[in-house]
Scaffold this active site. Structure first.
Site, PDB file in Angstrom:
ATOM      1  N   GLU A  47       0.831  -1.201   0.000  1.00 41.25           N
ATOM      2  CA  GLU A  47       0.000   0.000   0.000  1.00 41.25           C
ATOM      3  C   GLU A  47       0.871   1.258   0.000  1.00 41.25           C
ATOM      4  OE1 GLU A  47      -2.844   0.054   3.137  1.00 41.25           O
ATOM      5  OE2 GLU A  47      -3.933  -1.716   2.406  1.00 41.25           O
ATOM      6  N   ARG A 104      -1.712   1.749 -25.438  1.00 40.37           N
ATOM      7  CA  ARG A 104      -1.766   0.826 -26.573  1.00 40.37           C
ATOM      8  C   ARG A 104      -3.061   0.026 -26.602  1.00 40.37           C
ATOM      9  NH1 ARG A 104       4.132  -1.869 -25.819  1.00 40.37           N
ATOM     10  NH2 ARG A 104       3.747  -1.177 -23.684  1.00 40.37           N
ATOM     11  N   HIS A 138      -0.262   7.045 -27.883  1.00 42.34           N
ATOM     12  CA  HIS A 138      -0.149   6.006 -28.911  1.00 42.34           C
ATOM     13  C   HIS A 138      -1.206   6.168 -29.997  1.00 42.34           C
ATOM     14  CE1 HIS A 138       1.102   2.187 -30.572  1.00 42.34           C
ATOM     15  NE2 HIS A 138      -0.139   1.743 -30.534  1.00 42.34           N
ATOM     16  N   ASP A 178       5.076   1.031 -39.711  1.00 41.37           N
ATOM     17  CA  ASP A 178       3.828   0.341 -40.045  1.00 41.37           C
ATOM     18  C   ASP A 178       2.849   1.362 -40.597  1.00 41.37           C
ATOM     19  OD1 ASP A 178       2.395   1.612 -37.806  1.00 41.37           O
ATOM     20  OD2 ASP A 178       3.506   0.232 -36.537  1.00 41.37           O
ATOM     21  N   LYS A 201       4.107  -4.721 -42.134  1.00 35.12           N
ATOM     22  CA  LYS A 201       4.338  -5.789 -41.162  1.00 35.12           C
ATOM     23  C   LYS A 201       3.024  -6.471 -40.829  1.00 35.12           C
ATOM     24  CE  LYS A 201       3.610  -3.154 -36.909  1.00 35.12           C
ATOM     25  NZ  LYS A 201       4.192  -2.653 -35.669  1.00 35.12           N
ATOM     26  N   ARG A 203       1.347  -8.766 -37.458  1.00 36.46           N
ATOM     27  CA  ARG A 203       1.509  -9.284 -36.099  1.00 36.46           C
ATOM     28  C   ARG A 203       0.755 -10.597 -35.935  1.00 36.46           C
ATOM     29  NH1 ARG A 203       3.589  -6.124 -32.094  1.00 36.46           N
ATOM     30  NH2 ARG A 203       3.856  -3.907 -32.521  1.00 36.46           N
ATOM     31  N   GLY A 235      11.704  -3.927 -28.584  1.00 37.20           N
ATOM     32  CA  GLY A 235      12.617  -3.696 -29.692  1.00 37.20           C
ATOM     33  C   GLY A 235      12.426  -4.628 -30.874  1.00 37.20           C
ATOM     34  N   GLY A 236      11.507  -5.586 -30.776  1.00 38.41           N
ATOM     35  CA  GLY A 236      11.338  -6.555 -31.855  1.00 38.41           C
ATOM     36  C   GLY A 236      10.843  -5.927 -33.144  1.00 38.41           C
ATOM     37  N   THR A 237       9.825  -5.076 -33.054  1.00 32.36           N
ATOM     38  CA  THR A 237       9.254  -4.449 -34.240  1.00 32.36           C
ATOM     39  C   THR A 237      10.281  -3.587 -34.956  1.00 32.36           C
ATOM     40  OG1 THR A 237       7.046  -4.407 -33.271  1.00 32.36           O
ATOM     41  CG2 THR A 237       7.470  -2.873 -35.060  1.00 32.36           C
TER      42      THR A 237
END
Length: 324
Positions: A47, A104, A138, A178, A201, A203, A235-237
């Site tokens: 808390e 997102r 976003h 994208d 791309k 997903r 960091g993948g995209t």
């Protein structure tokens, strides 16, 4: 005479949560004020307790808190801080969120999913927030989830001017990672007078952060490509997009993003990628374990401070960005 007259002078007070105090301190320095002394601690069971050491009665309060990891902890702390201001009779409460958590999750992709970005707005409203200042949400529609003023600040001028000063503009191509970022990339093109390319791309809806890059639309051969995005998480995209650009003959690739979330395994991906430079703002603290060789961090404090000043003086936040 009935009633009592007051001087009518407004009072601004700036507060910081514990998520990213360095940024709040820089904002305070840019405004020429001190952060309000605050007691904040976490009990053994998790808390959170908050108390301000100065009266906030009748003040226009600005609370700076970015939703970095652990995101749920800092969101809860922010809600508690807002509630404390409301119950202490603050005149107005403006919540400065450099990085807005859950942004997102702005729509339902499939059935039985939440719209968590809307839930965030409802929580802020219930706690007592009157206004939100956020940097590069976003999705623009997140502004409509909050039933009050939302000032959507932009890091594009800061990032684009940095790139424009470092790269030969005759060799520059702006690349959207994208289709969803094309509108923002187009504004980069207008500012830097550069052509546009797009990475297509796809997903996997059942696997988080899993991206398959298919093709590059536009000429990138022998060009210095600048990938522009709002955030880099694992960091993948962005690294897959950079690989696609190099496979299509790009001479160099630079990545820019407002929010460097950099969750694991981002440190290894960034270190091992062929990208020559990653440019972020300090909307989130950069993980200390991350090597800084490829990373440039630009300061957001001047932008945030100017926006806070305009709000407090009943000026125009839009005027700060309308030429861009």
């Amino acid at each position: 005479m009935t009633g009592i007259k007051t001087s009518g002078e407004k009072k601004m007070m700036l507060f910081s949560g514990r998520a990213h105090p360095e940024l709040a301190k820089e904002v305070a320095d840019a405004l020429g004020v001190q952060l309000v002394p605050t007691t904040a601690r976490t009990f053994a069971d998790g808390e959170i307790y908050v108390r301000y050491k100065e009266s906030v009665r009748g003040a226009d309060c600005f609370l700076v808190q970015s939703h970095t990891a652990p995101v749920n902890t800092w969101i809860m702390e922010q809600l508690i801080m807002i509630d404390a201001m409301k119950r202490a009779s603050a005149r107005s409460i403006s919540v400065v969120i450099p990085y807005y958590g859950y942004a997102r999750q702005d729509k339902k992709h499939r059935g039985r999913e939440p719209i968590s970005a809307r839930l965030m707005a409802d929580l802020l409203t219930a706690a007592g927030a009157d206004r939100i200042l956020a940097v590069d949400l976003h999705a623009d529609q997140v502004q409509g989830y909050f039933n009050g003023p939302v000032d959507h600040l932009q890091a594009l001028p800061l990032l684009a001017d940095y790139i424009g000063d470092r790269v030969d503009r005759d060799k520059l191509t702006i690349v959207s990672p994208d289709a969803g970022r094309v509108r923002v990339a187009d504004r980069w093109c207008d500012r830097l007078n550069a052509p546009l390319a797009i990475v297509h791309k796809r997903r996997d809806p059942d696997v988080a952060n899993q991206v398959s890059v298919h093709e590059v639309v536009g000429n990138v051969r022998d060009r210095v490509c600048v990938l522009v995005d709002d955030m880099v998480d694992t960091g993948g995209t962005i690294c897959a997009a950079a690989d696609a650009l190099y496979a299509n003959g790009a001479a160099d690739v630079i990545v820019t993003a407002t929010h460097g979330i950099l969750s694991d395994p981002a440190p290894d991906r960034l270190k091992n990628s062929r990208v020559s430079e990653f440019v972020f703002t300090d909307s989130l603290p950069t993980p200390s374990r991350l090597g800084m060789e490829k990373i440039t961090v630009l300061p957001l404090a001047p932008t945030i401070a100017r926006a806070i000043h305009e709000v407090f003086e009943d000026g125009s936040v839009t005027s700060l960005f309308e030429d861009h």
